[in-house]
Write an enzyme that holds these catalytic residues in place. Sequence first.
Site: not given
Ligand code: TTP
Ligand code: MG
Length: 350
Positions: A9, A104-105
Amino acid sequence: MRRVILHVDMDSFFSAIEMREHPELKGLPVVVGSADRARGVVSTCSYEARKYGIHSAMALSQAYRLCPGAKFLPVNMELYRRVSAAIMDILRGYADKMEQVSIDEAFLDITTKVRTWEEARMYAERIKKEIWDKQQLSCSIGIAPNKIVAKIASDFKKPNGLTVVEHAKEFLAQLPVVCIPGVGPKTEKVLKHMGITRIEQLANCDVQLLVSRLGKHGRRLHRIARGIDDSEVVPNRERKSLSRERTLAKDTDDIATLERQVEELAEEVHRALNGFVFKIVSIKVKYSNFRLITRSRTLKTFHSDLATLKCVAKELLRLVDVSKDDKIRLVGVRVAKLSLLDCRQQKLIC
Ligand code: TTP
Ligand code: MG
């Protein structure tokens, strides 16, 4: 070894990309959200901004109140999708099977690639290094004998974390129940009422008691808490459709009841889609006499939104005959022709 599943992730994905593109933002609180600051929401923010209490899905106005000095940037989805595609290409090279689950995962089945958990750790270090060298972005990785635990492990030491879990049950024991994907505030509250806050307590709870409070969800949670998850890594090109169905508590001819069920099923399907787009929506109806019918519609373009899914599913439901003599005992909602969009070429990657 049993299975070795790796979950990657990316860290604060959208904001990390913005900080890479604008090095002057390094070390600052950065918030990425819709352009409309009055009514928009936060997509994500840098870890520096998280210290102020800002998080995804929060109103931008509130984020602004919490940290007026933060840098607010609009979403540049095309750029993020391009970076995502490049990262997924890297990951694919490391896996026997890879399943991208959001922008992103991804899950990677690396069972045949490593012989020991220590080798798995080194393998993950190589993945992190290649992503960093090629994209200057950090990620967090979890490795475990199954998907759910790998996902929980990748979240365990964010950002830039690497957690290898050999013994799932022991690892989970001390974690709070909210670490389990799918345990939101509602489930947390029910469990708290039962005196359950840690996963170990969930594992030791009587499964029938959990089922009586949480239905099927309770059985699922009990399995996860004991470190059990047999779900496979499904390569995206092999995922062709997704469906949910429900036998009603009582056969009915009441359209409002059926619509409500279809809406709920559409929500479940939509949650499981996890970034996939769909082109076909179908519903399935089983009558009291077990006669089964389906109604389907192929949409002109790919869609990803819940509103479209609900709307089409309900339209299809209206095409179904219901009467007092022909009540319905089961409804289902299905989406098919699934894909992930690669915005780089505006075409489908699977
Ligand atoms: P996530 O992997 O949930 O968050 P992140 O990568 O920003 O942070 P983390 O380090 O905790 O993993 O989500 C991936 C992307 O998806 C995030 O960068 C932006 C988008 N996203 C949204 O647009 N709205 C949301 O509510 C969430 C949770 C994510
Ligand atoms: Mg993330």
